[in-house]
Structure formats: structure tokens, C-alpha cells
Design an enzyme around this catalytic site. Structure first.
Site, short mmCIF file in Angstrom:
data_model
loop_
_atom_site.label_atom_id
_atom_site.label_comp_id
_atom_site.label_asym_id
_atom_site.label_seq_id
_atom_site.Cartn_x
_atom_site.Cartn_y
_atom_site.Cartn_z
N HIS A 1 -7.60 10.17 3.86
CA HIS A 1 -7.57 9.26 4.80
C HIS A 1 -7.29 9.38 6.83
O HIS A 1 -7.86 10.64 6.40
CB HIS A 1 -5.89 8.78 5.05
CG HIS A 1 -5.24 8.16 3.76
ND1 HIS A 1 -5.10 8.84 2.19
CD2 HIS A 1 -5.94 7.11 3.51
CE1 HIS A 1 -4.79 8.01 1.56
NE2 HIS A 1 -5.04 6.48 1.40
N HIS B 1 -8.95 4.43 -2.22
CA HIS B 1 -8.41 4.93 -0.92
C HIS B 1 -9.33 5.09 0.32
O HIS B 1 -10.66 5.88 -0.36
CB HIS B 1 -7.11 5.39 -1.71
CG HIS B 1 -5.79 4.69 -1.22
ND1 HIS B 1 -4.91 3.99 -0.81
CD2 HIS B 1 -6.03 3.77 -2.79
CE1 HIS B 1 -4.38 3.42 -1.55
NE2 HIS B 1 -4.59 3.59 -2.99
N GLY B 2 -8.83 5.53 1.26
CA GLY B 2 -9.64 6.41 2.64
C GLY B 2 -11.07 6.00 2.81
O GLY B 2 -12.12 6.75 2.33
N ASP C 1 0.98 -1.13 0.06
CA ASP C 1 0.13 -0.11 -0.07
C ASP C 1 0.77 1.51 -0.27
O ASP C 1 2.13 1.33 1.13
CB ASP C 1 -0.91 -0.13 1.58
CG ASP C 1 -2.22 0.90 1.64
OD1 ASP C 1 -2.50 1.85 0.33
OD2 ASP C 1 -2.41 1.56 2.34
N ASP D 1 2.39 5.27 -5.54
CA ASP D 1 2.04 6.08 -5.30
C ASP D 1 2.49 7.20 -6.07
O ASP D 1 3.70 8.07 -4.80
CB ASP D 1 1.53 6.77 -3.70
CG ASP D 1 0.70 7.32 -3.37
OD1 ASP D 1 0.61 8.52 -4.45
OD2 ASP D 1 0.59 7.44 -2.47
N ASP E 1 -8.94 0.40 6.50
CA ASP E 1 -7.78 0.50 7.10
C ASP E 1 -8.35 0.98 8.53
O ASP E 1 -8.91 0.94 10.09
CB ASP E 1 -6.68 0.89 7.10
CG ASP E 1 -5.42 0.58 8.23
OD1 ASP E 1 -5.27 0.05 8.96
OD2 ASP E 1 -4.15 0.93 7.56
N SER E 2 -8.73 2.33 8.88
CA SER E 2 -8.86 2.98 10.18
C SER E 2 -10.08 2.10 10.61
O SER E 2 -10.54 2.41 12.07
CB SER E 2 -9.00 4.40 9.82
OG SER E 2 -8.55 5.09 9.17
O1 G3H Z 1 -3.21 5.26 3.95
C1 G3H Z 1 -2.59 4.30 4.94
C2 G3H Z 1 -3.18 3.35 5.50
O2 G3H Z 1 -4.05 3.57 6.43
C3 G3H Z 1 -2.09 2.73 6.28
O3 G3H Z 1 -1.59 3.13 8.00
O4 G3H Z 1 1.32 3.95 7.69
O5 G3H Z 1 -0.61 3.80 9.41
O6 G3H Z 1 0.21 2.10 8.66
P1 G3H Z 1 -0.68 3.63 8.47
P1 13P Z 2 -8.62 4.15 5.65
O1 13P Z 2 -8.31 5.48 6.38
O2 13P Z 2 -9.82 5.22 5.29
O3 13P Z 2 -9.43 3.58 6.18
O4 13P Z 2 -8.32 4.60 4.24
C1 13P Z 2 -7.58 3.55 4.12
C2 13P Z 2 -6.25 3.69 2.89
O5 13P Z 2 -6.78 4.30 1.92
C3 13P Z 2 -5.02 3.18 3.24
O6 13P Z 2 -4.29 2.79 1.68
ZN ZN Z 3 -4.86 5.05 0.81
#
Ligand code: G3H
Ligand code: 13P
Ligand code: ZN
Length: 332
Positions: free
Chosen positions: A189, A232-233, A93, A115, A277-278
Site C-alpha cells: 500500500h 491490493h496496493g 475497503d 480484512d 488509490d495512491s
Molecule cells: O488501502 C488503503 C487505501 O488506500 C485507503 O487509504 O485509509 O487513507 O483512505 P485511507
Molecule cells: P495503493 O496504495 O497502491 O493505491 O493501493 C490501494 C489499495 O489497495 C486500497 O485498498
Molecule cells: Zn488495500
């Protein structure tokens, strides 16, 4: 050099083609540890959904790339043991350089994101094409990005966001050879996507953020028909978990995520991959906080990580079944 094929993984090409045809999106869930990986695999086996196990640069730093590779091998064997050989992709990612992407490809990743969205357009094309040329030698698929999301992108904070410019997508996809394209149409994000002040209230009094720019998505689809698009996000920031965190000693500010209804609409379009992710972080943290609060004498990590894993699994199942529509498509 480890090939992802030895680990029982697949690249994203075929599952995206099927998702496009079937009008659903593949979940891309981030993981950093064993409990998250188990929850993702359990949820996706139980709902018979293909899945993308997603690893950020932060996750690599936290967990170690050798351990992550072997966890992905464990994930494919675990799925088999649970009774359904779902397609599993191991994806980098927000890869930030050619070197990072190469290291992941050499370590058994079946898909990488480069990216380059923060670079000027021509530089984005150059770095993306370089990654594609390397990746395709090993049948690894590549995700590029055009447009900049708001919020925190893997240690890169995007104070200045801008939507994807539809007039660039055809040229970008042709000149880079990417397999999928992440776009910016209003998602962002992190857990703080929209403040209540940026939202309106619907008839039930629920806060609704500004809608995603489906007009931009439609324009992109017109210019590159059938091309896999990535969002994403896309966390929805479930209010039940925000509330649970704050009821048990947490201090999260009010925030609103992407409504599930809008993700459902997106999943039926050319959007083939939805990144979350969040929401997983919120579900785990809420459960662990509740247990710490209710059972202050508990000190066996299995007694709070186990229930956190269970909460995560239920949340992922809900997303596969009710939001992304990927449930039931593992064996398409
Ligand atoms: O896009 C970002 C993801 O949520 C990854 O987050 O760098 O804290 O693992 P992180
Ligand atoms: P969220 O923070 O909305 O979960 O997005 C995660 C993401 O885009 C990881 O690449
Ligand atoms: Zn992302």
C-alpha cells in the site's frame, strides 16, 4: 436499511465472473469526494468499463456514510445521464470489524471487505464467516484476505508482511463462503512501495522493482480454480506526477510502484479486481500544486479542482484501456 438495489448498484458476483472469462480485471478506485467520484464515473463511462467505487474507513470518517451513499446513487444516475449504464459496485475497503461491515451493508453498500488478515488464521475465518452470513442475506458480496501486505493499510501499518500461503486458500474459501479473496504476492500500500535501492535498471535505464510472485498466484489458482482473486496496493506511482509534485514545491521521496506490465499480466489471470488509490492522490496533488505555483492569484477552488478532476479522469481511462483491460466490457 437501504438496499443497494434501490441505488442502482450491483454486487460484484456477475462482473467478476465476466472478468474471469474475459481475462481482464475490474478497476477498484478509492474515492472521498465529489471530484474523484465524477472523474471515476466519467472515465468508466467513456471507456465503457464496469467499476468498483471503493470507500475506506478513512473515507467514511472524512465524508460521512450518508453522503457517500447518496454520492453512489448520484454516480449511477450520472452514468445514465452520460449515456452508458455501466455496472457500479459500492465497496467497503478494508472493513475492520463485523459492525463496520454491517453498517455499510445497512447503508446501501453492495460489497464489503472484511480484512481479517492481521488475525490468527482461525480468527480470520470466524470473523469472515460472520460477515458472509450477514451479507449474503441481502445479496451483498464479500471479499476476504489471506496474507499481509507491506505498507499502510487504512490506519493499520504492516511492518511485518507475509505472502499468502497457497495451502490455506481452499480451506479458507470453503469455510468462510467468501466471494473473492485478496492475496499478498508482493504489492504494497501507499506511494512508497520500493526504494530505488530495491530495484534494478532495465536496458532503458528505468528502475524495475522485484517482480510480483506470479508463482504463488499460479499455485493459488491451481487450488481454487475460477475463484476471483483481488490485488491490493496496485498503484504504479507514475513518475511524471512525482516529478510534477517535486517541481512545484512538493517533497516526495524517490519511490517506484508496481509496473503496468505486471498488472497487465495479473489482469489476465484469476485476478478480477485491482485496487488503486495512491495514483489518484498523486495525479490530483500534482495538478493542484502546478496550478498554485503557476497562478498564485487563483483562489476559486473550481479552477484547480476542475483540472485535477480532468487529470484523474485521463489517468483512469489509461488504466482501464491499457492496463486492466476492462474498457469495452461494461455491457458484456
Ligand atoms: O488501502 C488503503 C487505501 O488506500 C485507503 O487509504 O485509509 O487513507 O483512505 P485511507
Ligand atoms: P495503493 O496504495 O497502491 O493505491 O493501493 C490501494 C489499495 O489497495 C486500497 O485498498
Ligand atoms: Zn488495500
Amino acid at each position: 436499511m437501504t438496499s443497494y438495489k434501490e441505488l442502482g448498484l450491483v454486487n460484484s458476483r456477475e462482473i467478476f465472473a465476466k472478468a474471469m472469462k474475459g481475462q481482464y480485471a475490474i478497476p477498484a478506485y478509492n474515492f472521498n469526494n465529489m471530484e474523484q467520484m465524477q472523474a471515476i464515473i466519467q472515465a468508466c463511462v467513456e471507456t465503457k468499463s464496469p467499476v468498483i467505487l471503493q470507500v475506506s474507513k478513512g473515507a467514511r470518517d472524512y465524508a460521512n456514510i450518508n453522503i457517500l451513499r447518496n454520492m453512489a446513487r448520484g454516480a449511477t444516475e450520472y452514468a445514465k445521464e452520460l449515456g452508458c449504464e455501466i455496472p457500479i459496485v459500492l465497496h467497503l475497503d478494508h472493513g475492520d470489524s463485523f459492525e463496520t461491515c454491517k453498517e455499510c451493508i445497512d447503508n446501501g453498500f453492495s460489497s464489503v471487505m472484511i480484512d481479517g488478515s492481521h488475525f490468527p488464521y482461525e480468527e480470520n475465518i470466524e470473523i469472515t464467516r460472520k460477515v458472509v452470513e450477514y451479507a449474503h442475506q441481502f445479496d451483498v458480496t464479500v471479499e476476504g484476505e489471506l496474507g499481509v501486505l507491506a505498507g499502510i493499510e487504512d490506519e493499520v501499518s504492516s511492518a511485518v508482511s507475509h505472502y499468502t500461503r497457497p495451502e490455506e486458500v481452499e480451506d479458507f474459501s470453503k469455510r468462510t463462503g467468501v466471494d473473492s479473496l485478496a492475496i499478498s504476492i508482493g504489492t504494497s500500500h501507499g506511494a512508497y512501495k520500493f526504494t530505488p535501492e530495491q530495484c534494478t535498471r532495465n536496458a532503458d535505464g528505468i528502475l524495475v522493482p522485484p517482480p510480483l510472485r506470479f508463482d504463488i498466484l499460479a499455485e493459488i489458482e491451481k487450488r481454487i480454480p475460477g475463484f476471483p482473486i483481488v490485488l491490493h496496493g496496485s498503484s504504479s506511482v507514475p513518475q511524471e506526477y512525482v516529478k510534477m509534485i517535486n517541481e512545484h514545491g512538493g517533497k516526495l521521496a524517490d519511490s517506484v510502484g508496481i509496473p503496468e506490465e505486471q498488472l497487465r499480466t495479473a489482469a489476465k489471470s484469476a485476478v478480477c479486481k485491482i485496487n488503486i488509490d495512491s495514483d489518484g492522490r498523486l495525479a490530483m496533488t500534482a495538478t493542484i500544486r502546478r496550478i498554485f505555483d503557476e497562478k498564485p492569484a487563483e483562489f476559486d477552488p473550481r479552477k484547480y479542482l476542475g483540472p485535477a478532476r480532468e487529470a484523474l479522469k485521463e489517468m483512469y481511462k489509461h488504466k482501464n484501456i491499457d492496463v486492466l483491460g476492462s474498457a469495452g466490457h461494461a455491457l458484456d
